[in-house]
Structure formats: C-alpha cells, structure tokens
Design a protein around this motif. Structure first.
Motif, PDB file in Angstrom:
ATOM      1  N   LYS A 121       0.822  -1.209   0.000  1.00 17.57           N
ATOM      2  CA  LYS A 121       0.000   0.000   0.000  1.00 17.57           C
ATOM      3  C   LYS A 121       0.856   1.260   0.000  1.00 17.57           C
ATOM      4  O   LYS A 121       0.538   2.234  -0.677  1.00 17.57           O
ATOM      5  CB  LYS A 121      -0.955  -0.004   1.198  1.00 17.57           C
ATOM      6  N   SER A 124       1.866   2.073  -3.434  1.00 18.42           N
ATOM      7  CA  SER A 124       0.801   1.942  -4.432  1.00 18.42           C
ATOM      8  C   SER A 124       0.229   3.257  -4.944  1.00 18.42           C
ATOM      9  O   SER A 124      -0.826   3.259  -5.568  1.00 18.42           O
ATOM     10  CB  SER A 124      -0.338   1.101  -3.844  1.00 18.42           C
ATOM     11  N   GLY A 125       0.900   4.367  -4.658  1.00 22.46           N
ATOM     12  CA  GLY A 125       0.365   5.639  -5.156  1.00 22.46           C
ATOM     13  C   GLY A 125      -0.868   6.066  -4.391  1.00 22.46           C
ATOM     14  O   GLY A 125      -0.874   6.074  -3.152  1.00 22.46           O
ATOM     15  N   TRP A 126      -1.938   6.407  -5.123  1.00 22.60           N
ATOM     16  CA  TRP A 126      -3.150   6.911  -4.459  1.00 22.60           C
ATOM     17  C   TRP A 126      -3.791   5.876  -3.536  1.00 22.60           C
ATOM     18  O   TRP A 126      -4.478   6.234  -2.571  1.00 22.60           O
ATOM     19  CB  TRP A 126      -4.171   7.371  -5.509  1.00 22.60           C
ATOM     20  N   ARG A 127      -3.540   4.578  -3.772  1.00 21.76           N
ATOM     21  CA  ARG A 127      -4.178   3.554  -2.946  1.00 21.76           C
ATOM     22  C   ARG A 127      -3.661   3.530  -1.507  1.00 21.76           C
ATOM     23  O   ARG A 127      -4.297   2.933  -0.634  1.00 21.76           O
ATOM     24  CB  ARG A 127      -3.991   2.169  -3.568  1.00 21.76           C
ATOM     25  N   LYS A 128      -2.534   4.168  -1.255  1.00 24.08           N
ATOM     26  CA  LYS A 128      -2.025   4.150   0.110  1.00 24.08           C
ATOM     27  C   LYS A 128      -2.898   4.976   1.056  1.00 24.08           C
ATOM     28  O   LYS A 128      -2.763   4.865   2.276  1.00 24.08           O
ATOM     29  CB  LYS A 128      -0.582   4.658   0.155  1.00 24.08           C
ATOM     30  N   GLN A 129      -3.802   5.785   0.484  1.00 29.73           N
ATOM     31  CA  GLN A 129      -4.721   6.578   1.299  1.00 29.73           C
ATOM     32  C   GLN A 129      -6.095   5.919   1.407  1.00 29.73           C
ATOM     33  O   GLN A 129      -7.018   6.511   1.959  1.00 29.73           O
ATOM     34  CB  GLN A 129      -4.876   7.978   0.689  1.00 29.73           C
ATOM     35  N   VAL A 130      -6.234   4.702   0.874  1.00 27.51           N
ATOM     36  CA  VAL A 130      -7.546   4.068   0.763  1.00 27.51           C
ATOM     37  C   VAL A 130      -7.520   2.701   1.435  1.00 27.51           C
ATOM     38  O   VAL A 130      -6.570   1.940   1.274  1.00 27.51           O
ATOM     39  CB  VAL A 130      -7.938   3.902  -0.726  1.00 27.51           C
ATOM     40  N   TRP A 188       0.279   6.316   7.467  1.00 26.65           N
ATOM     41  CA  TRP A 188      -1.154   6.329   7.787  1.00 26.65           C
ATOM     42  C   TRP A 188      -1.305   7.055   9.112  1.00 26.65           C
ATOM     43  O   TRP A 188      -0.525   6.826  10.040  1.00 26.65           O
ATOM     44  CB  TRP A 188      -1.708   4.905   7.890  1.00 26.65           C
TER      45      TRP A 188
END
Length: 343
Positions: A121, A124-130, A188
């Motif tokens: 994550k 993973s770019g934007w997925r690290k915030q999801v 996070w």
C-alpha cells in the motif's frame, strides 16, 4: 446520448419524488416496492420532465437509517455512525484498533503478511490513502440484546473463555496489522478516525464461528483454519513449522496461494500438512519436531538427480528446469513436489 441541458434535467428528475410518488430514504434511492408496476419509459422523458418542479424538504419523506444518536460513542472503538439493529458501525482509528484482541479461534496472525500488505500500500500511489472493506468484530452481550438469542439458551456466554462486553476482531486482523505497520512509518495517520469497524452483538461462541465461516465463504478459508477442526496443539505445531520455514527461506514463500513451483504459500502448506495428518503418522509432537522433519525431507529432496525429478514432476520440462534452478540456488525443494506429504 443527451445534451447538457437534458442531462441536467435528468438529474433534476431523479430527485423529483413528486413526479414518481417515491419515498426517499437517507441514501436518496427509490425503494423496490415503489417501482413495481411502473412503466419504465415513464421514469425518464426529457420533454415531459424538463420543467418538473423539484420537491421542497417538507414534501420529501425521510426515513431514518439510525436507531441511535450520532453522538453515541464506544469506550474503545469511538464514534458510532450507524446502528442497523443486527450490527453497529463505527468510525475508528489505528490508535483505537491497537487495543482490540483477535478472536482466539481465528486463523493464525502472520506479521509478515500484514507487513507485505502495508509495504504494497505504501508503494501503491493513491491507494495508500484508501482502505477497502471494514474490520469485522463481535461484542459479547447478554442474550436479550444479542442477534443470536435463539441459540443463546443452549450455550453459556462464558464458554471457551468468552466474557460479556469483550470486543474482538473476527475478520480483518491482517488489514489492522497493515495499518499499524503503515502508521509506524508515518504512512497512515495513527489517530485519525478513518477506519470503518462493524460490530455484531452476539451471546455465544457458536455465533462467532458461524459468522466467521459465512464471511469466508466467498474466499473459502482453509480447512485447518475452520473453527472446530483439529486440535489446538496440532494447529500451533503447523503454524510454528510453517513460520520457521518462511523465516529461513523468505524468498520461497509467496503471498498468493496461486504461486508456482518451487514457491509455496504458507497457509496452503499448513493446510496440506494438516490434511495429510503428518504429525500423527510420524508421531511428531511439537512444532520443533515437525520443523526438523520438514528440513530432513528438504535435505533428501536436494540430493535427487534430474532423472528422479522428472519421474515425479507433473508439469512441463521447462517448468521443472526453472523450478530446479531456483530451488538449488536457494536450497528449498519442498515446493516442487508435495507427494512426500502422503508417503
């Protein structure tokens, strides 16, 4: 295709409960019952509804989703956002989730798996915030407040060490672990309320088992991890040996269960060993005994000739050549052929 004006009119029409005679729920969607018998073409006509007036708030019937106030909070989980009767939903934080225990009959927690998810994550770019999905928990409550009240009369709430008001993670322990891994690396926010947690109020151990099984039906849980299957000491021995092998040969273990030889998947290895009944067949008592046995088998497999491998390998010659090259470079052969488990 619609013109911009027609799209705008269509959007207005979807909000027009007066034209459709619908009751709008808090989610803003029509109920299935309200659409029964309606002509599909009457739902949208750009000419008919172009100038349809939007309803006022007094004309819209709002059906509440919540049965309790938004302000209600849980001592550990934090703010409750919905009480659906059969479960409650909270917005929680990693800081709060750290306080939760994992249900003892859950599959073994693997720190390396949580770390692998966290590393993926972070990169993973934007997925690290999801965070897809939720953390699923149960809270043991008195039978008169439980969703499994119909079976609570036949099972004491204190069975198997369960005690009233205890909240434990039923599913999502590795996602929680991944978030903790990320938070420790400032990837996070530790204290931000940005994780959804669902909590089922139950009174029995049986309900926890049934919920766990249902959750994992779409991606079947391994037999070795099913509650009630096998003795606890056998499962501990299998986990010990598999974890020790993974620490010794980290490059030969993969996260995916669909890995190719000579790689292995830890949970699949545990399950295959469990189903082969290898501990009782060879009178292995502990995880150390099983680990020593597996290393001995691996050593014997390392001495096989190419001809011997060809006689047992079921795949193509090119697959065997590739698998042997990596196995010999890493010293790990258990993933090329698993017939040894059943001899």
């Amino acid at each position: 295709s619609m013109s911009p004006n027609e799209r705008s009119a269509f959007a207005e029409h979807l909000l027009s409960t007066e034209q459709l005679g619908l009751r709008v729920a808090t989610a803003g969607v029509a109920t299935a019952e309200s659409l029964v018998g309606m002509d599909p073409h009457s739902l949208w006509n750009p000419n008919l509804h172009r100038n349809a007036p939007s309803p006022t708030m007094s004309e819209v019937s709002i059906e509440p989703v919540l049965t309790k106030k938004h302000e209600e909070t849980h001592d550990v989980l934090g703010k409750m956002v919905a009480d659906l009767g059969y479960k409650r939903v909270y917005v929680s934080s990693v800081e709060r989730l750290r306080q939760l225990a994992v249900w003892e009959k859950n599959r073994a927690f693997k720190p390396h798996r949580a770390a692998a998810i966290g590393k993926d994550k972070i990169a993973s770019g934007w997925r690290k915030q999801v965070l897809p999905g939720v953390i699923t928990c149960f809270e043991l409550v008195e039978p008169n407040a439980a969703i499994d009240a119909e079976i609570a009369g036949t099972e004491a709430s204190s069975d198997d060490g369960m005690s009233t008001s205890k909240v434990e993670i039923l599913d999502g322990q590795h996602r929680r672990g991944a978030l903790m891994f990320m938070a420790e690396r400032e990837a996070w926010a530790e204290s931000s309320d940005n994780v959804l947690v669902e909590v089922f109020p139950i009174a029995t151990e049986t309900a926890a088992k049934q919920l766990f099984t249902e959750i994992n039906k779409m991606e079947p849980v391994k037999l070795v991890d099913l509650p009630g299957e096998g003795e606890a000491d056998v499962k501990l021995a299998l986990s010990y040996a598999a974890d020790a092998l993974e620490r010794k040969f980290p490059e030969m273990f993969k996260v995916s269960a669909r890995c190719r030889p000579p790689h292995v998947h830890s949970d699949t290895l545990r399950d295959e060993l469990f189903q082969s009944d290898i501990l009782s067949r060879f009178e292995l008592r502990t995880g150390e005994d099983l680990l020593a046995y597996l290393l001995n088998v691996n050593d014997k497999m390392s001495k096989r000739t190419d001809e011997e491998w060809r006689s047992v390998f079921r795949g193509k010659q090119t697959e065997l050549d590739r698998a042997l090259a990596k196995a010999r470079s890493r010293g790990f052969f258990l993933g090329i052929d698993n017939a040894w488990m059943h001899r």
